[in-house]
Design a protein around this motif. Structure first.
Motif, PDB file in Angstrom:
ATOM      1  N   PHE A  98     -68.952  45.306  27.975  1.00 56.84           N
ATOM      2  CA  PHE A  98     -68.374  44.101  28.576  1.00 56.84           C
ATOM      3  C   PHE A  98     -67.521  44.455  29.784  1.00 56.84           C
ATOM      4  N   TYR A  99     -66.659  45.457  29.647  1.00 55.22           N
ATOM      5  CA  TYR A  99     -65.711  45.769  30.709  1.00 55.22           C
ATOM      6  C   TYR A  99     -66.413  46.248  31.973  1.00 55.22           C
ATOM      7  N   SER A 100     -67.505  46.982  31.822  1.00 53.38           N
ATOM      8  CA  SER A 100     -68.179  47.536  32.993  1.00 53.38           C
ATOM      9  C   SER A 100     -68.748  46.459  33.904  1.00 53.38           C
ATOM     10  N   MET A 101     -69.077  45.266  33.328  1.00 58.47           N
ATOM     11  CA  MET A 101     -69.594  44.206  34.172  1.00 58.47           C
ATOM     12  C   MET A 101     -68.676  42.985  34.216  1.00 58.47           C
ATOM     13  N   ALA A 102     -67.534  43.048  33.514  1.00 56.56           N
ATOM     14  CA  ALA A 102     -66.674  41.872  33.399  1.00 56.56           C
ATOM     15  C   ALA A 102     -66.075  41.458  34.736  1.00 56.56           C
ATOM     16  N   PRO A 158     -66.979  42.096  38.016  1.00 58.52           N
ATOM     17  CA  PRO A 158     -67.894  41.446  38.956  1.00 58.52           C
ATOM     18  C   PRO A 158     -68.427  40.113  38.454  1.00 58.52           C
ATOM     19  N   ALA A 159     -68.706  40.009  37.143  1.00 59.25           N
ATOM     20  CA  ALA A 159     -69.241  38.758  36.597  1.00 59.25           C
ATOM     21  C   ALA A 159     -68.206  37.643  36.653  1.00 59.25           C
ATOM     22  N   LEU A 160     -66.961  37.938  36.231  1.00 60.03           N
ATOM     23  CA  LEU A 160     -65.908  36.931  36.269  1.00 60.03           C
ATOM     24  C   LEU A 160     -65.549  36.560  37.709  1.00 60.03           C
ATOM     25  N   ALA A 161     -65.546  37.558  38.586  1.00 55.87           N
ATOM     26  CA  ALA A 161     -65.270  37.271  40.001  1.00 55.87           C
ATOM     27  C   ALA A 161     -66.320  36.323  40.571  1.00 55.87           C
ATOM     28  N   SER A 162     -67.574  36.513  40.161  1.00 56.35           N
ATOM     29  CA  SER A 162     -68.649  35.633  40.606  1.00 56.35           C
ATOM     30  C   SER A 162     -68.429  34.208  40.108  1.00 56.35           C
ATOM     31  N   ARG A 163     -67.989  34.052  38.859  1.00 57.68           N
ATOM     32  CA  ARG A 163     -67.737  32.720  38.299  1.00 57.68           C
ATOM     33  C   ARG A 163     -66.553  32.041  38.992  1.00 57.68           C
ATOM     34  N   VAL A 164     -65.540  32.815  39.322  1.00 56.15           N
ATOM     35  CA  VAL A 164     -64.387  32.251  40.035  1.00 56.15           C
ATOM     36  C   VAL A 164     -64.822  31.762  41.413  1.00 56.15           C
ATOM     37  N   ARG A 165     -65.625  32.572  42.117  1.00 59.44           N
ATOM     38  CA  ARG A 165     -66.106  32.176  43.441  1.00 59.44           C
ATOM     39  C   ARG A 165     -66.953  30.911  43.372  1.00 59.44           C
ATOM     40  N   ASP A 166     -67.678  30.735  42.257  1.00 58.27           N
ATOM     41  CA  ASP A 166     -68.540  29.558  42.085  1.00 58.27           C
ATOM     42  C   ASP A 166     -67.792  28.339  41.567  1.00 58.27           C
ATOM     43  N   GLY A 167     -66.500  28.494  41.269  1.00 61.26           N
ATOM     44  CA  GLY A 167     -65.704  27.367  40.800  1.00 61.26           C
ATOM     45  C   GLY A 167     -65.982  26.961  39.364  1.00 61.26           C
ATOM     46  N   ARG A 168     -66.393  27.895  38.515  1.00 58.03           N
ATOM     47  CA  ARG A 168     -66.693  27.581  37.108  1.00 58.03           C
ATOM     48  C   ARG A 168     -65.414  27.303  36.318  1.00 58.03           C
ATOM     49  N   ASP A 169     -65.578  26.716  35.123  1.00 56.68           N
ATOM     50  CA  ASP A 169     -64.456  26.442  34.218  1.00 56.68           C
ATOM     51  C   ASP A 169     -64.009  27.754  33.578  1.00 56.68           C
ATOM     52  N   ILE A 170     -62.895  28.311  34.051  1.00 54.15           N
ATOM     53  CA  ILE A 170     -62.455  29.625  33.596  1.00 54.15           C
ATOM     54  C   ILE A 170     -61.922  29.572  32.166  1.00 54.15           C
ATOM     55  N   GLY A 179     -57.288  42.256  31.908  1.00 51.82           N
ATOM     56  CA  GLY A 179     -57.363  42.899  33.214  1.00 51.82           C
ATOM     57  C   GLY A 179     -58.480  42.356  34.089  1.00 51.82           C
ATOM     58  N   PRO A 180     -59.748  42.382  33.617  1.00 53.36           N
ATOM     59  CA  PRO A 180     -60.836  41.854  34.444  1.00 53.36           C
ATOM     60  C   PRO A 180     -60.648  40.391  34.834  1.00 53.36           C
ATOM     61  N   LEU A 181     -60.119  39.574  33.919  1.00 54.84           N
ATOM     62  CA  LEU A 181     -59.930  38.157  34.219  1.00 54.84           C
ATOM     63  C   LEU A 181     -58.897  37.955  35.327  1.00 54.84           C
ATOM     64  N   LEU A 182     -57.757  38.615  35.213  1.00 54.24           N
ATOM     65  CA  LEU A 182     -56.703  38.451  36.219  1.00 54.24           C
ATOM     66  C   LEU A 182     -57.131  39.007  37.577  1.00 54.24           C
ATOM     67  N   LEU A 183     -57.867  40.114  37.577  1.00 53.58           N
ATOM     68  CA  LEU A 183     -58.372  40.656  38.838  1.00 53.58           C
ATOM     69  C   LEU A 183     -59.374  39.694  39.473  1.00 53.58           C
ATOM     70  N   ALA A 184     -60.229  39.091  38.640  1.00 50.02           N
ATOM     71  CA  ALA A 184     -61.211  38.134  39.156  1.00 50.02           C
ATOM     72  C   ALA A 184     -60.527  36.910  39.767  1.00 50.02           C
ATOM     73  N   LEU A 185     -59.381  36.537  39.205  1.00 50.39           N
ATOM     74  CA  LEU A 185     -58.619  35.406  39.730  1.00 50.39           C
ATOM     75  C   LEU A 185     -57.783  35.782  40.955  1.00 50.39           C
ATOM     76  N   GLY A 186     -57.831  37.057  41.334  1.00 47.89           N
ATOM     77  CA  GLY A 186     -57.042  37.525  42.468  1.00 47.89           C
ATOM     78  C   GLY A 186     -55.584  37.763  42.135  1.00 47.89           C
ATOM     79  N   ARG A 187     -55.264  37.847  40.844  1.00 49.77           N
ATOM     80  CA  ARG A 187     -53.880  38.044  40.408  1.00 49.77           C
ATOM     81  C   ARG A 187     -53.627  39.521  40.100  1.00 49.77           C
ATOM     82  N   ASN A 188     -53.782  40.365  41.121  1.00 47.30           N
ATOM     83  CA  ASN A 188     -53.628  41.808  40.917  1.00 47.30           C
ATOM     84  C   ASN A 188     -52.235  42.167  40.424  1.00 47.30           C
ATOM     85  N   ARG A 189     -51.235  41.471  40.950  1.00 44.33           N
ATOM     86  CA  ARG A 189     -49.855  41.766  40.558  1.00 44.33           C
ATOM     87  C   ARG A 189     -49.645  41.471  39.074  1.00 44.33           C
ATOM     88  N   ASP A 190     -50.165  40.338  38.607  1.00 45.18           N
ATOM     89  CA  ASP A 190     -50.016  39.998  37.192  1.00 45.18           C
ATOM     90  C   ASP A 190     -50.820  40.942  36.303  1.00 45.18           C
TER      91      ASP A 190
END
Length: 491
Positions: free
Chosen positions: A259-263, A265-277, A339-350
């Protein structure tokens, strides 16, 4: 696409797990626990040292809108430059570390690890670029070849009497294979990438600042308690704790690492597409929990058989440690998604702060426990892991407004399925005389757990049934195509 990416990442993890499991079984019977403890200590020091290069991580390529040649050159230049600095420091300090642990092989071990780290840096930008493109099929082939190469060298040299140094040579051979295959499989010509460049250095540092700090904290949390244990107690104690952790990490390796190895990029793609996070987040937890919880609890239940079969009779002291670590691992589930979720949301600091807070708390608890031995460290996980879980959920809740009732509703079916999966193995182990046929009882317990798991999925109508249906339909389609091909060939 996400489902296929997860399947390819999972396939890679299964091969890596099989290879590493083979190394674990064979080497545990060749080397003594003390020798393995010394290798674990050397590997831990190298991992902590090279985690610092994540401050210039190539993963910024995944999040970037477009990637050009100058960006790739910057990523490669910074990765190699920082790796060379770390390697030089590691070699310079190797003598001091050797005297600190009174382990004469550590100096050469760390020198080999330093060379391996520099070589590995050459592959990182290409690996990140493949992850960006969701090219997990290519990555699976590369990493499987790397794991196989490292495993063969480690086993061969251990059998030839190289002792703990066999692990260092295995690491070096794997790094060489990784660099060769990454360059060969690069989507861009090597001549275009492998030239110095620093045009995008500010962007790299901006992205890597928090991610690098988070990874350093994570690696310190994972390794420092073991390093203290090796100094206060013995290398054998380090080996017991490390190998117990490895056995308990089997479900983690099968499920969570894939899961982590693709989380990201996959979550970042969903965020860019405006999916229900929120829906995505709770769905991920539901899927992972129904796989992970039965796995770790089954390991705790079957700890004596697993230790005996995998490690051999000289490792019986690991049984209670395995049981405790596996039970505590139930609380680990939400942490790996954070970690993957917050990075995908652009929340690197959090993402950094979540890791910093939870890891510092956990590291302090583990380091204090390490002063009192292996069992104290295992028991301390019942404090450190729940704390990490609470911190992870709190940070995610700042950006994904899920409710506790929604979280409970997402996880409850998985808890019921877990109960179903354990009924059969518990009944089997309760029968008198089950110790006399350990291997047979172990196999029977696994089969009963699998049957109970399927029954639980059906009873709760768990959403993971959709994935099973997809796999079943894919298998049927492939079987039909194979039959048509055979008929056509025969005609």
């Amino acid at each position: 696409m996400v489902r296929r990416a997860y399947m390819m990442a999972s396939l890679e993890q299964y091969f890596a797990l099989l290879i590493n499991f083979t190394v674990l079984v064979i080497v545990a019977r060749i080397l003594t626990p003390g020798e393995i403890g010394e290798a674990v200590t050397g590997l831990a020091i190298a991992v902590v040292a090279f985690s610092a290069r994540e401050f210039v991580t190539s993963e910024f390529l995944i999040q970037r809108g477009t990637v050009d040649v100058e960006t790739l050159r910057t990523a490669l230049t910074l990765q190699v430059a920082v790796s060379v600095i770390i390697a030089a420091a590691l070699v310079a300090l190797s003598g001091l570390i050797t005297r600190f642990y009174a382990a004469p092989d550590l100096s050469f071990f760390l020198s080999l690890a330093a060379v391996a780290g520099v070589i590995e840096a050459l592959a990182q930008p290409v690996i990140a670029l493949r992850r960006r493109e969701m090219g997990f099929g290519v990555l699976a082939c590369i990493r499987t070849a790397v794991s196989l190469t490292a495993a063969l060298f480690t086993i061969m040299l251990a059998a030839l009497g190289f002792g703990p140094i066999a692990f260092a040579w295995g690491m070096l051979s794997g790094s060489l294979m990784l660099a060769i295959l990454a360059v060969t499989c690069s989507p861009l010509p090597a001549a275009a990438i492998f030239r110095p460049g620093l045009a995008r250095w500010r962007e790299v540092l901006s992205f890597g600042l928090f991610k690098g700090a988070a990874l350093v904290v994570e690696r310190l949390h994972e390794t420092v308690p073991q390093l203290i244990l090796g100094r206060i107690a013995s290398m054998t104690s380090v080996a017991l704790y490390n190998r117990s952790n490895t056995l308990c990490g089997i479900p983690d390796r099968i499920i969570m690492s894939a899961f982590y190895s693709m989380a990201f990029p996959a979550l970042a793609s969903r965020v860019r597409d405006g999916r229900d996070i929120e829906k995505t987040y709770l769905g991920v937890l539901a899927y992972l929990s129904v796989l992970y919880w039965p796995g770790v609890l089954l390991i705790s239940l079957l700890a004596p058989s697993i230790v005996g079969i995998v490690l051999g009779p000289q490792w019986t002291e690991a049984v209670p440690v395995v049981r405790l670590l596996a039970l505590a691992a139930v609380f680990w589930l939400p942490v790996i998604v954070t970690g993957p979720l917050l990075l995908a949301l652009g929340r690197n600091r959090d993402a950094f702060l979540a890791s910093l807070v939870s890891r510092c708390l956990a590291a302090g608890i583990l380091c204090a426990a390490s002063l009192h031995g292996v069992m104290a460290m295992a028991l301390s996980q019942f404090v450190s892991l729940p704390l990490q879980m609470v911190v992870a959920l709190a940070f995610v809740h700042r950006h994904v407004r899920f409710s506790l009732s929604g979280l409970a509703a997402a996880l409850m079916p998985s808890a019921i399925v877990t109960g179903f999966s354990l009924v059969g193995p518990v009944a089997l182990l309760a029968m008198p005389g089950h110790q006399e046929a350990e291997l047979l009882v172990f196999a029977g317990a696994i089969l009963l757990a699998g049957g109970g798991w399927l029954a639980g999925l059906l009873a709760t109508r768990h959403p993971f049934l959709i994935e099973l249906q997809v796999l079943l339909n894919a298998g049927r389609d492939r079987a039909r195509r194979l039959r048509r091909f055979l008929v056509a060939s025969g005609a």
